[in-house]
Scaffold this active site. Structure first.
Site, PDB file in Angstrom:
ATOM      1  N   ARG A  64      12.424   1.153  11.727  1.00 46.83           N
ATOM      2  CA  ARG A  64      11.203   0.626  12.339  1.00 46.83           C
ATOM      3  C   ARG A  64      10.806   1.449  13.558  1.00 46.83           C
ATOM      4  O   ARG A  64       9.724   1.292  14.100  1.00 46.83           O
ATOM      5  CB  ARG A  64      11.383  -0.838  12.731  1.00 46.83           C
TER       6      ARG A  64
ATOM      7  N   ASN B   3      -7.057  -4.712  -5.190  1.00 51.92           N
ATOM      8  CA  ASN B   3      -6.892  -4.646  -3.740  1.00 51.92           C
ATOM      9  C   ASN B   3      -5.680  -3.822  -3.320  1.00 51.92           C
ATOM     10  O   ASN B   3      -5.450  -3.611  -2.139  1.00 51.92           O
ATOM     11  CB  ASN B   3      -6.791  -6.051  -3.123  1.00 51.92           C
TER      12      ASN B   3
ATOM     13  N   SER C  70     -10.768  -1.915   4.816  1.00 53.19           N
ATOM     14  CA  SER C  70      -9.888  -2.824   4.072  1.00 53.19           C
ATOM     15  C   SER C  70     -10.215  -2.731   2.597  1.00 53.19           C
ATOM     16  O   SER C  70     -11.214  -2.125   2.192  1.00 53.19           O
ATOM     17  CB  SER C  70     -10.097  -4.267   4.545  1.00 53.19           C
ATOM     18  N   CYS C  71      -9.385  -3.366   1.780  1.00 51.76           N
ATOM     19  CA  CYS C  71      -9.624  -3.354   0.340  1.00 51.76           C
ATOM     20  C   CYS C  71     -10.956  -4.019   0.002  1.00 51.76           C
ATOM     21  O   CYS C  71     -11.711  -3.532  -0.848  1.00 51.76           O
ATOM     22  CB  CYS C  71      -8.480  -4.027  -0.396  1.00 51.76           C
TER      23      CYS C  71
ATOM     24  N   ILE D 237       0.836  -1.195   0.000  1.00 54.52           N
ATOM     25  CA  ILE D 237       0.000   0.000   0.000  1.00 54.52           C
ATOM     26  C   ILE D 237       0.872   1.246   0.000  1.00 54.52           C
ATOM     27  O   ILE D 237       0.583   2.228  -0.707  1.00 54.52           O
ATOM     28  CB  ILE D 237      -0.970  -0.002   1.197  1.00 54.52           C
TER      29      ILE D 237
ATOM     30  N   THR E 138     -12.255 -13.639   6.795  1.00 51.81           N
ATOM     31  CA  THR E 138     -12.250 -12.216   6.473  1.00 51.81           C
ATOM     32  C   THR E 138     -13.254 -11.504   7.370  1.00 51.81           C
ATOM     33  O   THR E 138     -14.319 -12.048   7.662  1.00 51.81           O
ATOM     34  CB  THR E 138     -12.585 -11.950   4.993  1.00 51.81           C
TER      35      THR E 138
ATOM     36  N   THR F 252      -1.137 -12.154  -0.427  1.00 54.11           N
ATOM     37  CA  THR F 252      -0.591 -10.961   0.217  1.00 54.11           C
ATOM     38  C   THR F 252       0.708 -11.296   0.927  1.00 54.11           C
ATOM     39  O   THR F 252       1.110 -12.470   1.011  1.00 54.11           O
ATOM     40  CB  THR F 252      -1.584 -10.360   1.242  1.00 54.11           C
TER      41      THR F 252
ATOM     42  N   ARG G 187      -7.771 -17.376  -0.618  1.00 54.92           N
ATOM     43  CA  ARG G 187      -6.593 -16.777  -1.235  1.00 54.92           C
ATOM     44  C   ARG G 187      -6.177 -17.622  -2.440  1.00 54.92           C
ATOM     45  O   ARG G 187      -6.146 -18.854  -2.369  1.00 54.92           O
ATOM     46  CB  ARG G 187      -5.436 -16.708  -0.230  1.00 54.92           C
TER      47      ARG G 187
ATOM     48  N   ASP H 109      23.247   4.483   4.491  1.00 59.00           N
ATOM     49  CA  ASP H 109      24.053   3.337   4.056  1.00 59.00           C
ATOM     50  C   ASP H 109      23.427   2.573   2.894  1.00 59.00           C
ATOM     51  O   ASP H 109      23.975   1.567   2.447  1.00 59.00           O
ATOM     52  CB  ASP H 109      24.257   2.379   5.239  1.00 59.00           C
TER      53      ASP H 109
END
Length: 416
Positions: free
Chosen positions: A145, A392, A226-227, A38, A286, A257, A309, A90
């Site tokens: 992170r 998606n 969500s998508c 995304i 889902t 995914t 999926r 770096d």
């Protein structure tokens, strides 16, 4: 509507003199998680909206319309595999540009948008963008992170594309770690382990946009759903407005995914998503159908669904079965969708797929749902079956950025 490719690998057209379609009054945006699917689409759609020539692809022109008030000032690319005290300083220029220019689904970034890496004496890294349409701009790049205070870039809207901050507390923390930020928007469904906590506002732009005004009073955080919810919500809203929806079941045939694995991986739980994704159809769960109840409260508890999926990179299919309160026919259903696709209200939400289309044809489409007319059927007088493709990644991101653009209006008003 004509199916169009999103893979322009260059052009000999002279783009000089084409004006950039963007407002001078903008809200500064920082993107967290720019290295994911995304996040990559957020950057690409931003560049297409501000730097791609008008009139080449209708999808690009629509992006110019839905996000003119956003100014992307900084991107956290994620860790990029850096270890120890290594930073983005770096990472080589070509390695960074490869992450930005190349995409296995959408192809290379159009060559009419020139990108390069700039570095200053302090070691700061920038994505330099040049085009005949949008001129030149620099976007700050970081790779970590850890939380980053984007206040030094005057970030006013935080876009979280990490998929990790799905609770109110986590999104609130993202907001407070950047004091200049006024809003934080999540590109994933809202999830609370404590069921007594009311989820943050869940908004599918164009479906329940009236709730955007509530974000300001509910912590200035929101989820863009969500998508799959983004695909099915406008269809179910249309059906509920026209015929009334008593209940429904949604099966999504979803592209693989990043949460899946290329080969079987052992796990203490019997999770089918741990099976290899290359050559299997993998049943899973889902929450998209139930999440429609967050977008359309009158349907809360009336919808449920499951997912399968499949081994494709992008482009998914929703099979929507609805028990309608009022009797109708397949022809009336088809006409309702044709009228919606031609309307101002649903222009970014629903389109009709040309006959013979497949999921490949939805890739790069900005609409939330590409309805398949020949698949619309009625069982009896009240049970409707509707199939719709959705991108998606690209299509969902357009909805996400539309929400961000609406929030930006409030940021701009507060600055004024």
């Amino acid at each position: 509507m004509e199916i169009q490719s999103i893979r322009p690998y260059g052009s000999n057209t002279n783009f000089n003199g084409i004006e950039r379609m963007a407002s001078k009054h903008v809200a500064n945006v920082a993107l967290v998680g720019g290295g994911g699917r995304i996040g990559r689409n957020v950057l690409r759609e931003y560049l297409l909206a501000n730097h791609a020539p008008k009139g080449v692809y209708s999808t690009w022109d629509r992006l110019k319309e839905v996000m003119p008030k956003l100014n992307l000032v900084a991107i956290n690319m994620g860790s990029m595999g850096l270890k120890g005290d290594k930073t983005i300083k770096d990472v080589g220029d070509e390695d960074l540009l490869s992450q930005i220019r190349n995409d296995s689904v959408l192809g290379r970034l159009p060559e009419c948008i020139a990108t390069s890496i700039k570095r200053n004496e302090d070691g700061d890294v920038f994505l330099n963008v040049k085009s005949a349409v949008g001129g030149e701009e620099d976007i700050n790049l970081v790779a970590t992170r850890a939380d980053v205070d984007f206040s030094k870039y005057n970030a006013e809207i935080m876009l979280d594309a990490t998929g990790a901050r799905t609770s109110k507390a986590a999104m609130g923390e993202l907001l407070t770690t950047t004091p200049s930020a006024k809003y934080a928007l999540l590109s994933a469904p809202s999830k609370e382990k404590d069921k007594s906590i009311t989820p943050m506002p869940t908004i599918v732009a164009g479906v329940n946009s009236e709730r955007i005004a509530d974000i300001k009073n509910e912590g200035r955080i929101a989820s863009a759903a969500s998508c799959t919810t983004t695909c099915i919500a406008p269809i179910i809203k249309l059906m509920n407005d026209k015929f009334g929806v008593a209940s429904g079941y949604i099966e999504t045939v979803h592209a693989a995914t990043a949460t899946q694995f290329t080969a079987d991986k052992s796990n203490k739980e019997a999770d089918s998503k741990k099976r290899g994704s290359f050559d299997s159809m993998i049943p899973t769960t889902t929450g998209a159908a139930k999440a429609v109840g967050l977008v359309l409260p009158e349907l809360k508890g009336k919808l449920n669904g499951t997912a399968t999926r499949v081994p494709t990179a992008d482009g998914s299919l929703a099979v929507i079965t609805l028990n309608l309160k009022n009797a109708t026919t397949a022809d009336e259903l088809k006409q309702a969708f044709k009228d919606a696709a031609a309307s101002e209200e649903y222009k970014n939400l629903i389109a009709m797929a040309p006959k013979g289309s497949s999921s490949r044809d939805v890739i790069g489409r900005h609409e939330s749902a590409l309805v398949v007319p020949e698949s619309i059927m009625m069982i009896g007088d009240n049970m409707a079956v509707i199939k719709a493709y959705y991108d998606n990644e690209f299509g969902y991101t357009r909805s996400y950025l539309t929400l961000a653009n609406e929030v930006a209006k409030d940021v701009i008003a507060e600055k004024a």
